[in-house]
Design a protein around this motif. Structure first.
Motif, PDB file in Angstrom:
ATOM      1  N   VAL A 145       0.867  -1.186   0.000  1.00 37.67           N
ATOM      2  CA  VAL A 145       0.000   0.000   0.000  1.00 37.67           C
ATOM      3  C   VAL A 145       0.897   1.226   0.000  1.00 37.67           C
ATOM      4  N   SER A 146       0.681   2.132  -0.919  1.00 38.91           N
ATOM      5  CA  SER A 146       1.589   3.285  -1.024  1.00 38.91           C
ATOM      6  C   SER A 146       0.844   4.574  -1.354  1.00 38.91           C
ATOM      7  N   ASN A 147       1.340   5.655  -0.765  1.00 40.63           N
ATOM      8  CA  ASN A 147       0.886   7.024  -1.066  1.00 40.63           C
ATOM      9  C   ASN A 147      -0.603   7.259  -0.828  1.00 40.63           C
ATOM     10  N   GLY A 148      -1.240   6.395  -0.077  1.00 44.80           N
ATOM     11  CA  GLY A 148      -2.665   6.579   0.186  1.00 44.80           C
ATOM     12  C   GLY A 148      -3.538   6.436  -1.036  1.00 44.80           C
ATOM     13  N   SER A 149      -3.009   5.824  -2.094  1.00 44.98           N
ATOM     14  CA  SER A 149      -3.778   5.786  -3.344  1.00 44.98           C
ATOM     15  C   SER A 149      -3.578   4.516  -4.163  1.00 44.98           C
ATOM     16  N   LYS A 150      -2.650   3.651  -3.753  1.00 45.66           N
ATOM     17  CA  LYS A 150      -2.330   2.515  -4.615  1.00 45.66           C
ATOM     18  C   LYS A 150      -2.098   1.262  -3.781  1.00 45.66           C
TER      19      LYS A 150
ATOM     20  N   PRO B  58       0.334 -18.785  -5.729  1.00 48.54           N
ATOM     21  CA  PRO B  58      -0.421 -19.674  -6.630  1.00 48.54           C
ATOM     22  C   PRO B  58      -1.638 -20.271  -5.917  1.00 48.54           C
ATOM     23  N   ASP B  59      -2.733 -20.321  -6.610  1.00 51.84           N
ATOM     24  CA  ASP B  59      -3.982 -20.929  -6.119  1.00 51.84           C
ATOM     25  C   ASP B  59      -4.656 -20.141  -5.007  1.00 51.84           C
ATOM     26  N   SER B  60      -4.225 -18.917  -4.752  1.00 54.43           N
ATOM     27  CA  SER B  60      -4.928 -18.091  -3.769  1.00 54.43           C
ATOM     28  C   SER B  60      -6.323 -17.766  -4.287  1.00 54.43           C
ATOM     29  N   ASP B  61      -7.293 -17.743  -3.385  1.00 51.94           N
ATOM     30  CA  ASP B  61      -8.653 -17.463  -3.832  1.00 51.94           C
ATOM     31  C   ASP B  61      -8.966 -15.971  -3.669  1.00 51.94           C
ATOM     32  N   THR B  62      -9.774 -15.470  -4.580  1.00 50.04           N
ATOM     33  CA  THR B  62     -10.097 -14.047  -4.619  1.00 50.04           C
ATOM     34  C   THR B  62     -10.827 -13.583  -3.367  1.00 50.04           C
ATOM     35  N   ALA B  63     -11.733 -14.414  -2.854  1.00 53.56           N
ATOM     36  CA  ALA B  63     -12.519 -14.013  -1.682  1.00 53.56           C
ATOM     37  C   ALA B  63     -11.620 -13.747  -0.478  1.00 53.56           C
ATOM     38  N   SER B  64     -10.648 -14.619  -0.246  1.00 50.70           N
ATOM     39  CA  SER B  64      -9.755 -14.434   0.896  1.00 50.70           C
ATOM     40  C   SER B  64      -8.902 -13.186   0.726  1.00 50.70           C
ATOM     41  N   MET B  65      -8.431 -12.932  -0.473  1.00 52.95           N
ATOM     42  CA  MET B  65      -7.640 -11.724  -0.707  1.00 52.95           C
ATOM     43  C   MET B  65      -8.486 -10.474  -0.503  1.00 52.95           C
ATOM     44  N   ARG B  66      -9.760 -10.560  -0.862  1.00 50.60           N
ATOM     45  CA  ARG B  66     -10.647  -9.413  -0.682  1.00 50.60           C
ATOM     46  C   ARG B  66     -10.786  -9.050   0.795  1.00 50.60           C
ATOM     47  N   VAL B  67     -10.777 -10.057   1.678  1.00 45.71           N
ATOM     48  CA  VAL B  67     -10.868  -9.793   3.116  1.00 45.71           C
ATOM     49  C   VAL B  67      -9.744  -8.855   3.552  1.00 45.71           C
ATOM     50  N   TYR B  68      -8.529  -9.112   3.076  1.00 50.45           N
ATOM     51  CA  TYR B  68      -7.388  -8.277   3.468  1.00 50.45           C
ATOM     52  C   TYR B  68      -7.395  -6.935   2.749  1.00 50.45           C
ATOM     53  N   LEU B  69      -7.878  -6.923   1.525  1.00 48.40           N
ATOM     54  CA  LEU B  69      -7.967  -5.656   0.792  1.00 48.40           C
ATOM     55  C   LEU B  69      -8.924  -4.685   1.477  1.00 48.40           C
ATOM     56  N   LEU B  70     -10.075  -5.209   1.923  1.00 48.97           N
ATOM     57  CA  LEU B  70     -11.086  -4.347   2.536  1.00 48.97           C
ATOM     58  C   LEU B  70     -10.846  -4.134   4.027  1.00 48.97           C
TER      59      LEU B  70
ATOM     60  N   MET C  64      -4.175   2.361   3.907  1.00 49.30           N
ATOM     61  CA  MET C  64      -4.338   3.465   2.964  1.00 49.30           C
ATOM     62  C   MET C  64      -4.946   4.687   3.646  1.00 49.30           C
ATOM     63  N   LEU C  65      -5.916   4.463   4.525  1.00 53.00           N
ATOM     64  CA  LEU C  65      -6.557   5.576   5.227  1.00 53.00           C
ATOM     65  C   LEU C  65      -5.581   6.265   6.185  1.00 53.00           C
ATOM     66  N   PHE C  66      -4.738   5.494   6.853  1.00 49.42           N
ATOM     67  CA  PHE C  66      -3.705   6.087   7.702  1.00 49.42           C
ATOM     68  C   PHE C  66      -2.751   6.935   6.860  1.00 49.42           C
ATOM     69  N   GLN C  67      -2.394   6.428   5.680  1.00 51.60           N
ATOM     70  CA  GLN C  67      -1.506   7.185   4.805  1.00 51.60           C
ATOM     71  C   GLN C  67      -2.147   8.501   4.348  1.00 51.60           C
ATOM     72  N   ARG C  68      -3.438   8.555   4.336  1.00 55.87           N
ATOM     73  CA  ARG C  68      -4.143   9.789   3.967  1.00 55.87           C
ATOM     74  C   ARG C  68      -4.307  10.741   5.154  1.00 55.87           C
ATOM     75  N   GLY C  69      -3.773  10.337   6.303  1.00 55.33           N
ATOM     76  CA  GLY C  69      -3.789  11.223   7.465  1.00 55.33           C
ATOM     77  C   GLY C  69      -5.062  11.182   8.274  1.00 55.33           C
ATOM     78  N   LEU C  70      -5.861  10.123   8.126  1.00 55.12           N
ATOM     79  CA  LEU C  70      -7.126  10.019   8.849  1.00 55.12           C
ATOM     80  C   LEU C  70      -6.953   9.226  10.144  1.00 55.12           C
ATOM     81  N   LEU C  71      -7.812   9.496  11.104  1.00 54.07           N
ATOM     82  CA  LEU C  71      -7.931   8.659  12.292  1.00 54.07           C
ATOM     83  C   LEU C  71      -8.835   7.492  11.912  1.00 54.07           C
ATOM     84  N   VAL C  72      -8.408   6.271  12.236  1.00 53.38           N
ATOM     85  CA  VAL C  72      -9.177   5.087  11.855  1.00 53.38           C
ATOM     86  C   VAL C  72      -9.471   4.267  13.114  1.00 53.38           C
ATOM     87  N   LEU C  73     -10.758   4.088  13.415  1.00 55.10           N
ATOM     88  CA  LEU C  73     -11.165   3.316  14.580  1.00 55.10           C
ATOM     89  C   LEU C  73     -11.622   1.921  14.164  1.00 55.10           C
TER      90      LEU C  73
END
Length: 232
Positions: free
Chosen positions: A6-11, A18-30, A37-46
């Motif tokens: 995660v870089s620059n609050g935007s990327k 190999p063989d990783s499933d999309t649903a599990s990766m989505r858990v970490y993305l969201l 990313m929100l911390f990189q944008r300077g926000l407080l995150v609870l």
């Protein structure tokens, strides 16, 4: 499963195994990636859930298993809108910012509230935790934070509400920050301390203790609604 950068609050760059499933990766993305990313944008995150009540936001925080998702789903069933689940960003103007339009529900929570899960997607294969889409019940605009509720269980049969005062207000926010290790790893300690202090000084923070046995969801909701309307 994957490496995430995660870089620059935007990327976010994902390098899956190999063989990783999309649903599990989505858990970490969201979750973790979005939080970083929100911390990189300077926000407080609870770490909590955010619910709209009469044009203001109530944020419920507390340890895992304390009932945040149950409470959020119960409010949702009664016509209230939801801003965010698990990752709650707050901007410098003390507005809660909408997250992703779904909440995550364990099977036992769904059973408790009479929610059918057969047509819901598991958040990860083999895990009895489901994505529950919000649809029109998603609040898609930032709204002012009205109250922060520290939800905790206790051995009594009653629901007790106490106002958090003094330095305990700061501790309540600091202790319920999403992924505290990110704050330290990014060198954001000074900014984060200031953000917790400013929000704590300007926001009603209540400690709400509910019975360990017997969730008493209706009574708990009524208690929180009354508290929110008292500060309106």
């Amino acid at each position: 499963m994957a490496r995430f950068k995660v870089s620059n609050g935007s990327k976010i760059v994902v390098d899956p195994e190999p063989d990783s499933d999309t649903a599990s990766m989505r858990v970490y993305l969201l979750g973790s990636c979005l939080g970083a990313m929100l911390f990189q944008r300077g926000l407080l995150v609870l770490h909590g859930n955010a619910i709209e009540i009469d044009g203001k936001c109530m944020i419920c925080v507390g340890p895992s298993g304390v009932g945040k998702s149950t409470l959020t789903a119960a409010f949702l069933q009664r016509g209230f809108r939801v801003l965010a689940d698990d990752v709650v960003p707050i901007d410098p103007s003390r507005n809660a910012i909408p997250g992703y339009p779904r909440i995550k529900l364990w099977q036992d929570v769904a059973d408790k509230l009479g929610i059918e899960t057969k047509k819901l997607d598991e958040i990860r294969p083999g895990m009895k935790k489901y994505n529950y889409p919000l649809g029109t019940a998603f609040c898609d605009k930032p709204i002012p934070v009205g109250m922060i509720c520290l939800l905790s269980p206790h051995a009594k049969d009653t629901i007790e509400v106490t106002r958090v005062q003094g330095m305990d207000r700061f501790s309540a926010l600091y202790g319920n920050t999403y992924r505290q290790q990110f704050v330290e790893g990014m060198g954001l300690q000074s900014a984060h301390l200031r953000q917790c202090g400013e929000l704590g000084a300007r926001t009603s923070i209540l400690r709400v203790s509910r019975p360990t046995s017997g969730f008493r969801i209706e009574a708990l909701m009524q208690c929180l609604l009354e508290a929110m309307r008292e500060i309106a």
